[in-house]
Each structure stands twice: as structure tokens, then as C-alpha cells.
Design a protein around this motif. Structure first.
Motif, PDB file in Angstrom:
ATOM      1  N   GLY A   1      11.980   6.773   6.720  1.00  0.00           N
ATOM      2  CA  GLY A   1      12.505   5.464   7.351  1.00  0.00           C
ATOM      3  C   GLY A   1      12.349   4.438   6.389  1.00  0.00           C
ATOM      4  N   SER A   2      13.104   3.267   6.869  1.00  0.00           N
ATOM      5  CA  SER A   2      13.114   2.079   5.921  1.00  0.00           C
ATOM      6  C   SER A   2      11.602   1.575   5.665  1.00  0.00           C
ATOM      7  CB  SER A   2      13.973   0.882   6.695  1.00  0.00           C
ATOM      8  OG  SER A   2      13.473   0.734   8.034  1.00  0.00           O
ATOM      9  N   ASP A   3      10.828   1.786   6.459  1.00  0.00           N
ATOM     10  CA  ASP A   3       9.411   1.326   6.354  1.00  0.00           C
ATOM     11  C   ASP A   3       8.551   2.238   5.267  1.00  0.00           C
ATOM     12  OD1 ASP A   3       9.418   3.048   8.292  1.00  0.00           O
ATOM     13  OD2 ASP A   3       8.284   2.011   9.611  1.00  0.00           O
ATOM     14  N   GLY A   4       9.232   3.360   5.015  1.00  0.00           N
ATOM     15  CA  GLY A   4       8.303   4.142   4.335  1.00  0.00           C
ATOM     16  C   GLY A   4       7.807   5.293   4.869  1.00  0.00           C
ATOM     17  N   ASP A   5       7.905   4.984   6.203  1.00  0.00           N
ATOM     18  CA  ASP A   5       7.283   6.323   6.981  1.00  0.00           C
ATOM     19  C   ASP A   5       8.361   7.576   6.926  1.00  0.00           C
ATOM     20  OD1 ASP A   5       5.691   4.613   8.134  1.00  0.00           O
ATOM     21  OD2 ASP A   5       6.386   4.477   9.984  1.00  0.00           O
ATOM     22  N   LEU A   6       7.567   8.669   6.646  1.00  0.00           N
ATOM     23  CA  LEU A   6       8.433  10.158   6.940  1.00  0.00           C
ATOM     24  C   LEU A   6       8.453  10.467   8.275  1.00  0.00           C
ATOM     25  CD1 LEU A   6       9.342  11.960   4.575  1.00  0.00           C
ATOM     26  CD2 LEU A   6       7.328  13.085   4.794  1.00  0.00           C
ATOM     27  N   HIS A   7       9.941  10.674   8.699  1.00  0.00           N
ATOM     28  CA  HIS A   7      10.018  11.306  10.013  1.00  0.00           C
ATOM     29  C   HIS A   7      10.544  12.698  10.148  1.00  0.00           C
ATOM     30  CE1 HIS A   7      10.363   7.206  11.786  1.00  0.00           C
ATOM     31  NE2 HIS A   7      10.618   6.887  10.609  1.00  0.00           N
TER      32      HIS A   7
ATOM     33  N   ILE B   1      -8.713  12.487   2.405  1.00  0.00           N
ATOM     34  CA  ILE B   1      -7.875  11.667   1.915  1.00  0.00           C
ATOM     35  C   ILE B   1      -8.983  10.696   1.365  1.00  0.00           C
ATOM     36  CG2 ILE B   1      -6.425   9.490   2.112  1.00  0.00           C
ATOM     37  CD1 ILE B   1      -4.985  11.439   4.112  1.00  0.00           C
ATOM     38  N   VAL B   2      -8.749   9.803   0.088  1.00  0.00           N
ATOM     39  CA  VAL B   2      -9.657   8.907  -0.474  1.00  0.00           C
ATOM     40  C   VAL B   2      -8.898   7.794  -0.717  1.00  0.00           C
ATOM     41  CG1 VAL B   2     -11.632  10.296  -0.760  1.00  0.00           C
ATOM     42  CG2 VAL B   2     -10.128   9.537  -2.549  1.00  0.00           C
ATOM     43  N   ILE B   3      -9.210   6.438  -0.537  1.00  0.00           N
ATOM     44  CA  ILE B   3      -8.766   5.062  -1.154  1.00  0.00           C
ATOM     45  C   ILE B   3      -9.607   4.328  -1.741  1.00  0.00           C
ATOM     46  CG2 ILE B   3      -7.277   3.231  -0.241  1.00  0.00           C
ATOM     47  CD1 ILE B   3      -6.760   4.856   2.421  1.00  0.00           C
ATOM     48  N   LEU B   4      -9.151   3.896  -2.895  1.00  0.00           N
ATOM     49  CA  LEU B   4     -10.389   3.162  -3.784  1.00  0.00           C
ATOM     50  C   LEU B   4      -9.717   1.675  -3.423  1.00  0.00           C
ATOM     51  CD1 LEU B   4     -10.010   5.385  -6.901  1.00  0.00           C
ATOM     52  CD2 LEU B   4     -11.776   5.714  -5.039  1.00  0.00           C
ATOM     53  N   ASP B   5     -10.979   0.998  -3.897  1.00  0.00           N
ATOM     54  CA  ASP B   5     -10.556  -0.398  -4.121  1.00  0.00           C
ATOM     55  C   ASP B   5     -10.227  -0.890  -5.436  1.00  0.00           C
ATOM     56  OD1 ASP B   5     -12.937  -0.572  -5.355  1.00  0.00           O
ATOM     57  OD2 ASP B   5     -14.187  -1.570  -3.874  1.00  0.00           O
ATOM     58  N   ALA B   6     -10.064  -1.924  -5.858  1.00  0.00           N
ATOM     59  CA  ALA B   6      -9.652  -2.293  -7.144  1.00  0.00           C
ATOM     60  C   ALA B   6     -10.856  -1.839  -8.250  1.00  0.00           C
ATOM     61  CB  ALA B   6      -9.421  -3.737  -7.347  1.00  0.00           C
TER      62      ALA B   6
ATOM     63  N   PRO C   1       2.950   6.197   4.673  1.00  0.00           N
ATOM     64  CA  PRO C   1       2.595   6.534   3.617  1.00  0.00           C
ATOM     65  C   PRO C   1       1.170   5.912   3.298  1.00  0.00           C
ATOM     66  CG  PRO C   1       3.920   4.237   3.622  1.00  0.00           C
ATOM     67  CD  PRO C   1       3.833   5.021   4.952  1.00  0.00           C
ATOM     68  N   LEU C   2       0.565   6.679   2.222  1.00  0.00           N
ATOM     69  CA  LEU C   2      -0.545   6.128   1.653  1.00  0.00           C
ATOM     70  C   LEU C   2      -0.671   4.857   1.066  1.00  0.00           C
ATOM     71  CD1 LEU C   2      -2.143   9.929   1.028  1.00  0.00           C
ATOM     72  CD2 LEU C   2      -2.865   8.386   2.946  1.00  0.00           C
ATOM     73  N   PRO C   3      -1.596   4.228   1.064  1.00  0.00           N
ATOM     74  CA  PRO C   3      -1.728   2.982   0.271  1.00  0.00           C
ATOM     75  C   PRO C   3      -2.059   3.298  -1.171  1.00  0.00           C
ATOM     76  CG  PRO C   3      -3.698   3.128   1.329  1.00  0.00           C
ATOM     77  CD  PRO C   3      -2.708   4.221   1.841  1.00  0.00           C
ATOM     78  N   ALA C   4      -1.899   2.062  -2.251  1.00  0.00           N
ATOM     79  CA  ALA C   4      -2.046   2.460  -3.573  1.00  0.00           C
ATOM     80  C   ALA C   4      -3.590   3.155  -3.669  1.00  0.00           C
ATOM     81  CB  ALA C   4      -1.895   0.945  -4.393  1.00  0.00           C
TER      82      ALA C   4
END
Lengths: 785, 292
Positions: B66-72, B202-207, B175-178
Motif C-alpha cells: 500500500g502507499s502507506d507501506g502496509d503490506l496487503h 519483535i523488539v524495537i530499540l530506542d536511540a 511496517p515495523l519502525p526503525a
């Protein structure tokens, strides 16, 4: 004689047919007007039958007939006892054999109660759902140890006990030997029940031709001749009126030689009543109940040794699970007794077993047929002894081998063929040495394993030996005919279930007649082609039928030489058979094609001389004096993930001695397949019964078979010690791969888990079970590490 | 092993399929890849009166961004298509990593993503992965469509938010964030078997490299996808280390799940596998997140 065909890895004659889907299997048989059968099978493992209501089912359109035990009248009879108990002193034996349809009582879940015959299998199964059985449930005997408890529910009321048999056999004097020993080790061993799970389930098509008064039955049996003889007797027909055809069969492994399965008894009778062909194909779920199983035994065993590792004696007392009925007598537990001592020279042996009826499916021999248990007990005892005494495990085995000059070697006790257990021949050290070399034993133990352990890897090695009693009598026969085309036809009575008979037997004939293997057409398992025989079981096909075919081929060779010597006016000594012709040695110009010679032996004019026979054909038989003892050594390296207890098999090496080898490629296939089945038995497969005798995993989703991606490629080599008991020097090989894998796997995994100080005395060993055993061992040793 | 009698319909449009479902309600069962339904019918455990075959309906199998980066992903997309798809590999690598664990290749050739998600087998991989990915499902009926978050879709053993009139027609994966990492792993007796335990992480790190968010969703330890929320909370704001992962795995195995025993695995063994898999997948997920 230089060999051109015998002993060569010739590609299989039957493979083009099998690989292109052109081979006939029972389910391929389609006949006009054919009906389909399905069974009502017991929901309970043990219950009185109070009533069967078939009225709704009878009204279902497409249903042709429904039969219960009551409809069978005098035809309802328990099956025959196939093997009488052997002549052993003080033996106790209570017989109970299976019935065509349960009458007053059901004795295992899945026991047939009624048969529905309908225009399609779909309708037949719909009708099964409309039949209501009134059960009065009884407590089920599931665990062996419960069978003989004073308050145990009795399975066969006429016997008044769940005892099937009690047998003691002795060699020497164990008690005296144990009193002299430096070390006695006692252990408890459990070996659980499994199922052979052949790729093709059982199946039958039966058809009665009223005008010719002929019954024809296609049957996935390993013993078509015995089935014909039995059916003729039961149905009141001449044996000549019954033709049983065992076409291509997708695996036998023993359970396809139970006699008589209810389906065999019923379909033959029903086709005669309805005068229409009837088909029944066992489905996979039925196979878990309706086909026989094996392996349940519980052993209390001990071994007595000197401090230098010489075995003075072994004592083994075990319980054997006979299942709900025991048509095979004591074959399985006798094999356990007679295989336990293996390759070892043990002067004193006390072996006692108690066989009990349980509310589980019928037990009959399944590849290995009780040998597994004996080998498991002995090899594990030697492992523990080696550890206690600080002797290398290869060394303790070597020190106890029967020496090569001691053959024939008697173990005194009575074997499954009722003769004293005598090993005809053997030479055990070369096989052990070769296995040690192939697996690089010393390097692994001294260098590789310590290095990997230092890296935190849990690797272990297993090393076991075994013998396999093979090729027992009574006899087999064969007819070999040179046809006018020059092709050769061979007929034998045994059935074939994937063993490569079409090639290995052709090689035996080719060797005598000088005809290429692909020009030899073999027919097996059709009673109209060969009248006499026993069947394919107990690793006896190559030994017994192979030698019968050899004898017939030798006789045909003699006829060819005699006839050609007459035609060419030369001495038979000066003739040779090469590439389909007979000729004066080295003189191709003199050649007569065998087809031409066959025509001259069957002339249109003139006369066949008195005292001679027309054609180039001979029939002969072979019956061995007793079984030939094959042997072998397996080694295995595993890696265990100690966190998940998942086991990876890194290497599996087999060195095997089955005497003279007809076709090494086919032999290696047999062993590779046997190893797969042994590995399934050791690591993957388990029948899970609940306390009511219900099977909880009657599908391949939950009964785990080893798959192509979980079975290692087996590295193999052979030692050849020909058997003196047959002209070809052959010993059987059908069960060799499967027999020793359980103790091998247990030893290797235990070695890998050496830090955990766990003993593995049971089979199967799933990761879950390994996790539990390690947890128990930790608890016992009070350590949290 | 023949199924009980049933009526078979093979509509050629979604509208016709939805109309059949509306008409027959609980008596109808949609047939997608048939890899669970057909064996269940052959065992006569499922005896639907009406089978609505979705295989002849065009436009239900697709994968697009999708245009928003979502996968359909269309519900009738076969597992093997998802497994080999480059968009999936790029935009939903956790799903890509999971696919080979689903049954055997022959089953993946026939089975569909929507069929597996709607079947809600507690041992199936895809429901847990969909929950971990915060996927959304589009459910359609004759009267309209609605969106449900994967986490809300699963309501128990083989039970979902779907009504008998509805079909799951599309799966959307954001999508997953950076600075995020992922991993899937399971322990099965043989390749292709139902896993004794599996987990999607799934893990997401801060800066600063601390764990901003963690998701750990198990399969085969409960009645559906089981999120290890206490373990995830224990990771929040922490710098990943082997000791921390060991502690968190212990929380997951002890506090977050309550597995039952079956013939293949005891509850204690399942907890052990849950512990090991948490450690292994989190370690790999953190490594991947740090490497971004």
C-alpha cells in the motif's frame, strides 16, 4: 565358476513398473459390479455386547447387506493357532485366537463387530454411522503389570486368567555363576509397543464366479498359499477352486502374515453369498486397530561378570504383551529369549517370561519379532558393566565374542523353529574392527569428542552388536521354465512386499542359465502359478526361496546341457551357457539359442524319449535343516541439544554379515530401510493408550514415523561368512537394520548426556521423555545444576 | 475415512459465496486450501452440510504494497506464494522467516494464509505471527465489511471473531519502525510437524539502544496465540544482555503461559521449550535490531 550376475548390484527389474505406476496393487483391482465393505469397530477396549441395532442402516439406499456374528452361523469360528508352543518342559500355555466378528464380547478397541456391504465405500461408511451397538463396558487391561493382579478383569472368560503363557529356559546354572562373579548388575527395562505402519494398508478384493465355481481373492498377504489352503477348508471348497493372488504389496514387515484376519474370512464368504465382487481397503485409522502390532515387554535383567569383563551369566525375567488374542503362539517372546545372548559366549543363562493378554490389538511378529528386546537388554547391560569396570565398550564386547572356531555354537535353549538354538556360523571380530575403523572410533573418543565437549557440544557415540536368526523352514519351492522365446519364467509361492525378489531371484537363475536378468520374468504370490510354499517372513525369502530357485535352475541347466549335448553331439562338459545361448566352449558358431533348444525339447513331431520330460523346465524345493544366523555391528554418533533434548544423528555405520550376498544394492536398501524403522521405534513412534485402552494417536499426525529428512544415510560395509546350511551360503537380512537401533540410540544419547548422569533403560525415547528422565536424575542426585 | 454426505458449491464471485454463507449460516463451511478441513471431514469430526469452495473466486489471491507501506495479502494466497514473495521478504521479514516452518511443502502449495488464520489452530504459526506483527484482518459479509486487529480476532480454541456469514478476505501488515528486530523459531519433532512450542519475537530499540517495545507471541502453549506481556514489560526500557534475556525468558515461561500436556510434550517440557525459545529468538531479534 566366475559369476556374471550373482553378487552384482544389478538394477531392479521391477522398478520401471513401480515407478511409472504400472504395478498392480490390490486397490487397483476394479471389477464390474464390485461392492465395497466397511466395518463397525468397537468403541470400547473391553465390553460385553448387549445388542446391535442395524435397522436404520439397512434402510439406507445403496446398502446391500449387513452381517454380524449371529449371521455367520457355523462359519463363525475362532482362527487357528498358527504356531503351537515349543516342546519346553513345564511350559504353561493358554490359547485364545481372534474371531471374525465379535460375538458376546469385545476385547480391544477397533475389534470388528459388523460388516456393511454397499454400492460404494462412502455409503458403507454412512451406514456404519447408523449402526448402534449397546455396550456394557468392563475395566480394560492396558498395562502389562495389571494383567495378573488378583482383581484383574478377565479378558477370556473361558480361560479364567489373563495368563497366555509361562516359559522358563536355562543354559548352565546362572545362580552358581552369579555367586562366583566380581560384579552383578541388575536393571529394569521397558520396551513399548509400536506399529509397523506399512506404506500400503491391508486390502482385499474377493470374487466368486458361480459358473466356474472359482473363488479369486487379491489379498495384501505375505502368505498367499497358506491363505488359500485355509480359506478352502473354511469355505468347503477344493484348494483348486481357490486362487489367492498377493500382487505388489507396499510393505509387509510381518503383520501381513496374520492368519486369518477377519476381513479375509468375511470377504471370501460374502462374495459367495452375494455372487458379486467385494472390495475392502483398510484405511489408515483402521490400520492402527485392525492390523497386528508388537513390541510391548518389561524386563528385569541381571548380568554377572568377572572384573576383567568376562560375562559369567545372564538372568532375564520378562513380561510380554500378547494383546487381545495370540494366534502366533510364542514366536515373539521365544525370539526375545533366543536373541538376547547375541554374539557372546555366555555359559549360564536363565530366561523366564510370562505372556499376558491385554485389551490392546493383537500381537504378532513385526520386523525383528522380539529380537529387539533381547538385544536391547543385553547391550544395555554390557554398557553398564563396561562403565562399572572401567573397560572400553568395544573391548568388553570383543572379550565375550564367540570365537570363530566355536561354530556351530549351541545356546541349548529352544528356538522359534522348535530346534535347539544353534548358530551355524559366524566371525564377529572382523565386523567390529571394520565398524571401529569406519566410525574412526579411537579418534572420536580420544580427540573429537573431548574437543566438541570443550566447545559445549553434547555429542555421543553408540556401538552395539547383534545376531539375527534367519531363514527358517519348513521349505519353499520354485519352477523354472525356458520359454520358446528364449525368455525364462520363474514361479515361486512366496509373496513379495518390496524386497526386490524380481531381481535378486532372477540373478540366481541368470547365474545358472547365462540369460540376462532382464529376460527372466518372476511370478510370486499367485497360487495358480505355484502350488506349494509357506510365505515371506522371518528373513527367509532369499535363504529358502532363493535356494529353491537355485535348485530348480541347476536342474534346468542340466536339462539344457543334456539336450544340447545330444543336438551338438559333444560332451556336456564341453558346453557353456552364455548370453542366452548354449555353445561349445569358445565356439560361437556352434551356438543354439535357448529358445530354439526349448522348442526342440517340445517337438510337434517325433517323440520325447521315455524317462525324460518335454521342455526345459524343472521344479525343485529347498528346506533348511535349521535357521542361519546373520550378525552385525552398528555404530552411531549423535548430538543432543541439552536445552530442548532434540537429537540429531550425525553418522550411522553398519557392518553386516548375512553370508553370501546376491545383490549388494538391494541388501543395502534392506538395511537402510530397517535402520529407518529401528530409528522410528527408538525415537519417534509411540502408541499412546489411555487407561481405558483407547488409542490417542491413531493417525500419522500424532504417530510420528521417521521421514526422509530425519533418517541418516547409513554408511555400510559387509563381512561374508557363508552359511553351511544352504548351497548358496545365504543368511537372511530383512530384519538386520531394525534390530539393534534402540540400544544403539540409547547408548549414544546417554553418552552425549554424560554430564546429566542419566540412564536410558526404556524405548522409545522422545525429547519429552529425555527431558523427564534428566529431571528425575537431577532430583535423585539432589543437584540443581 | 470418507466424509459424511455434503452439498458442494463452487461460486465464481465473492458476492455469490457471501450469499451462500448468509443463506446457510452455521451449516456452511468455506473451503480454502482444504489442508485442515478435508482431513477433519474424512475423520468425520467435521460434518458441514454445505461446502462453499472459494477456489474459483477471482481476486482473492494477491500480495501488494500500500502507499502507506502496509503490506496487503489476499486471503486465498497460497503459503508457498507468501514464502517466495519478495515484497513479503522485504516488508514482513518475520512472516518470511516463519513460512518454511508451516507444515510440509506439499501442504504449503495448497494451503492459504487466510484459511490458516481463520482456522485458528492453537498450534498454527500464522496467528501468533499476525498478532506479533499487529496485523489487521478485513472481514466481509453480504452486509458490508469490518476490520479487526489480529489480537482481537482470536477468542479461544478454533474460535474467532468471524460470524458464519463472514469471510476473512484480506490481511494487512503494517511496517515495523526503525531499529526493530524480529525472529521466529519453534521446536517440532520432525520438520513440518505441528510445533510443540513456537514463538514470534519483535523488539524495537530506542536511540540509546534500550528496548522500547517487545512483543513475544507463543503458539502451542494455550488456546490460541499467547502474548507474553509480563516478559515484554520486563524488557521495556532495559539494555538487552544475556542475563536480562535469561530473566525475561523465565518470566515468559513461568508467568505468561500456562501450557497443558499432550502426548508429545508435558507442561513442564513446554515451559522449558518456551524458556529456550524466548532466549534464542529475543537474542536474534536484538541482534538484528542493533544491526539496523
Amino acid at each position: 565358476m566366475t559369476t556374471r550376475y550373482f553378487g552384482k548390484p544389478i538394477r531392479r527389474n521391477e522398478d520401471p513398473r513401480l515407478l511409472t505406476g504400472q504395478a498392480l496393487f490390490t486397490d487397483d483391482v476394479e471389477l464390474p459390479g464390485m461392492l465395497h465393505a466397511a466395518f463397525v469397530r468397537s468403541d470400547y477396549a473391553h465390553a460385553w455386547l448387549r445388542g446391535i441395532d442395524t435397522s436404520l442402516a439397512r434402510d439406507l439406499p445403496g446398502v446391500v447387506a449387513i452381517y454380524t456374528a449371529a449371521d455367520l452361523g457355523d462359519y463363525w469360528q475362532p482362527g487357528p493357532l498358527l504356531v503351537n508352543p515349543p516342546p519346553i518342559k513345564d511350559l504353561v500355555f493358554n490359547t485364545a485366537t481372534q474371531v471374525p466378528l465379535a460375538r458376546d464380547k469385545v476385547r480391544h478397541a477397533g475389534e470388528p463387530i459388523a460388516i456393511v456391504v454397499a454400492e460404494s465405500r462412502y455409503i458403507a461408511e454412512d451406514a456404519v454411522d447408523l449402526i448402534f451397538v449397546d455396550y456394557d463396558p468392563l475395566p480394560a487391561i492396558v498395562h502389562l503389570a495389571d494383567a495378573l493382579k488378583p482383581d484383574a478383569s478377565i479378558i477370556h472368560d473361558d480361560l479364567g486368567t489373563n495368563l497366555n503363557a509361562h516359559v522358563i529356559q536355562e543354559k548352565g546354572n546362572y545362580a552358581a555363576a552369579a555367586a562366583q562373579a566380581d560384579l552383578v548388575i541388575k536393571r529394569h527395562f521397558d520396551y513399548d509397543r509400536g506399529t509397523a505402519a506399512a506404506m500400503e494398508n491391508r486390502g482385499i478384493v474377493a470374487t466368486w464366479d458361480a459358473k466356474s465355481e472359482q473363488l479369486t481373492m487379491w489379498d495384501t498377504t505375505q502368505a498367499p498359499i497358506s491363505i488359500r489352503n485355509g480359506l478352502a477348508g473354511m469355505l468347503g471348497l477344493s484348494e483348486r477352486q481357490v486362487r489367492v493372488i498377493a500382487p505388489f504389496i507396499g510393505g509387509g514387515f510381518g503383520p501381513k502374515i496374520m492368519m486369518f484376519y477377519p476381513e479375509e474370512v468375511l470377504l471370501s464368504w460374502i462374495t459367495m453369498r452375494l455372487n458379486r465382487p467385494v472390495k475392502w481397503i483398510e484405511d489408515r485409522r483402521e490400520n492402527f486397530f485392525a492390523t497386528t502390532q508388537e513390541r510391548g515387554q518389561v524386563h528385569e535383567a541381571e548380568i554377572a561378570l568377572t572384573r576383567d569383563g568376562k560375562v559369567l551369566g545372564v538372568k532375564d525375567v520378562f513380561l510380554h504383551d500378547a494383546g487381545a488374542y495370540a494366534p502366533y503362539g510364542l514366536t515373539v517372546p521365544i525370539n526375545s529369549q533366543c536373541t538376547l545372548l547375541g554374539q557372546y559366549d555366555v555359559a549360564n543363562y536363565y530366561t523366564e517370561f510370562t505372556s499376558v493378554f491385554t485389551n490392546k490389538p493383537i500381537v504378532t511378529p513385526y520386523r525383528g519379532a522380539g529380537r529387539q528386546h533381547g538385544v536391547f537388554v543385553m547391550e544395555r547391560l554390557l554398557d553398564f558393566a563396561a562403565r562399572e569396570l572401567g573397560i572400553d565398550r568395544a573391548e568388553i564386547r570383543r572379550r565375550n565374542f564367540i570365537p570363530p572356531d566355536a561354530f556351530p555354537y549351541s545356546n541349548d535353549i529352544i528356538f522359534q523353529d522348535f530346534a535347539p538354538l544353534v548358530y551355524d556360523s559366524g566371525n564377529y571380530e572382523p565386523a567390529l574392527d571394520r565398524v571401529l575403523e569406519m566410525i574412526d572410533y579411537k579418534h572420536f573418543i580420544e580427540v573429537e569428542q573431548p574437543r566438541l565437549r570443550a566447545e559445549g557440544k553434547h555429542v555421543g557415540l553408540g556401538l552395539v552388536t547383534y545376531v539375527e536368526g534367519t531363514g527358517i523352514g519348513p521349505y519353499e519351492g520354485a519352477k523354472v521354465t525356458v520359454e520358446a522365446s528364449g525368455r525364462v519364467s520363474v514361479a515361486t509361492g512366496i509373496g513379495t512386499q518390496g524386497q526386490g525378489h524380481f531381481t535378486s531371484f532372477a540373478q540366481v537363475v541368470a547365474e545358472q542359465l547365462g540369460v540376462p536378468v532382464e529376460n527372466i520374468r518372476l511370478v510370486t504370490g499367485d497360487t495358480s502359478e505355484f502350488y506349494w510354499g509357506a510365505g515371506t517372513f522371518a528373513s527367509r525369502g532369499a535363504v529358502v526361496a532363493g535356494n529353491a530357485i537355485h535348485a530348480a535352475a541347476v536342474a534346468v541347466r542340466r536339462k539344457i546341457l543334456d539336450k544340447a549335448s545330444e543336438e551338438l553331439e559333444v560332451d556336456p562338459e564341453d558346453l557353456e551357457l552364455v548370453d542366452g545361448v548354449v555353445q561349445v566352449k569358445g565356439v560361437p558358431a556352434s551356438a543354439i539359442p535357448l529358445g530354439e533348444l526349448a522348442r526342440r525339447a517340445n517337438p510337434m513331431r517325433g517323440a520325447v524319449k521315455p524317462g525324460s520330460e518335454p521342455g526345459l523346465e524343472a521344479t525343485d524345493y529347498f528346506g533348511p535343516e535349521r535357521g542361519a544366523t546373520a550378525s552385525g555391528v552398528h555404530a552411531m554418533i549423535v548430538e543432543v541439544d541439552p536445552e530442548t533434548m532434540m537429537v540429531q544423528i550425525k553418522r550411522h555405520v553398519v557392518v553386516h554379515d548375512c553370508g553370501t550376498v546376491i545383490n549388494p544394492m538391494i541388501l543395502e536398501g534392506q538395511i537402510q530401510g530397517g535402520v529407518a524403522q529401528g530409528l522410528g521405534n527408538a525415537f519417534y513412534e509411540q502408541l499412546h493408550w489411555d487407561d481405558n485402552g483407547q488409542l490417542l494417536n491413531a493417525s500419522f499426525m500424532d504417530f510420528l514415523l521417521p521421514t526422509a529428512d530425519t533418517v541418516p544415510h547409513v554408511e555400510m560395509d559387509h563381512v561374508v561368512t557363508p552359511s553351511p546350511l544352504n548351497p548358496l551360503g545365504i543368511k537372511g537380512a530383512g530384519e538386520a537394520g531394525a534390530i539393534p537401533v534402540a540400544p544403539l540410540f540409547a547408548q549414544a544419547v546417554e553418552d552425549a548426556l554424560i554430564d546429566f548422569d542419566v540412564e536410558l533403560n526404556e524405548i522409545p525415547l522422545s525429547p519429552n521423555r529425555l527431558f523427564e528422565l534428566v529431571a528425575e536424575a537431577r532430583g535423585l542426585h539432589g543437584s540443581e545444576s | 475415512m470418507k466424509p459424511a454426505p455434503f452439498q458442494y458449491h463452487a461460486p465464481h464471485s465473492l458476492a455469490d459465496a457471501l450469499s451462500l454463507l448468509a443463506e446457510h449460516g452455521y451449516d456452511a463451511k468455506p473451503l480454502a486450501g482444504g489442508q485442515s478441513l478435508v482431513p477433519t471431514m474424512n475423520f468425520r469430526l467435521a460434518q458441514p452440510g454445505i461446502l462453499v469452495d472459494l477456489n474459483h473466486i477471482p481476486g482473492l489471491a494477491y500480495i501488494r504494497l500500500g502507499s502507506d507501506g502496509d503490506l496487503h495479502i489476499g486471503a486465498m494466497t497460497r503459503h508457498s506464494t507468501v514464502e517466495q514473495d519478495l515484497l513479503v521478504a522485504q516488508h514482513a521479514p518475520l512472516l518470511h522467516e516463519t513460512m518454511p516452518h508451516i507444515a510440509h511443502r506439499q501442504i504449503r502449495n495448497r494451503g492459504t494464509i487466510g484459511g490458516s488464520l481463520a482456522h485458528a489452530d492453537p498450534s498454527a504459526e500464522l496467528p501468533s505471527v499476525a498478532v506479533a506483527l499487529h496485523a489487521r484482518f478485513r472481514l466481509q459479509s453480504q452486509t458490508g465489511e469490518r476490520w479487526v486487529a489480529a489480537a482481537d480476532f482470536y477468542q479461544g480454541l478454533f474460535t474467532t471473531d468471524l460470524t458464519p456469514e463472514e469471510l476473512l478476505v484480506e490481511i494487512v501488515i503494517p511496517p515495523l519502525p526503525a531499529r526493530s528486530g524480529y525472529a521466529f523459531d519453534e521446536v517440532a519433532r520432525r520438520p513440518g510437524d505441528y510445533a510443540m512450542v513456537g514463538v514470534a519475537a519483535i523488539v524495537i530499540l530506542d536511540a540509546a539502544g534500550r528496548c522500547e517495545e517487545a512483543r513475544l507471541v507463543y503458539l502451542s502453549v494455550g488456546e490460541g496465540p499467547v502474548s507474553a506481556t509480563q516478559a515484554a514489560a520486563a524488557l521495556k526500557g532495559r539494555q538487552p544482555s544475556p542475563d536480562l534475556l535469561a530473566q525475561v525468558a523465565e518470566i515468559a515461561a513461568t508467568d505468561d503461559i500456562d501450557p497443558v500436556a499432550d502426548i508429545h510434550a508435558s507442561a513442564a517440557y513446554r515451559r522449558q521449550l518456551a524458556r529456550v525459545l524466548a532466549q534464542r529468538t529475543l537474542a536474534r531479534a536484538f541482534e538484528r535490531a542493533a544491526g539496523q
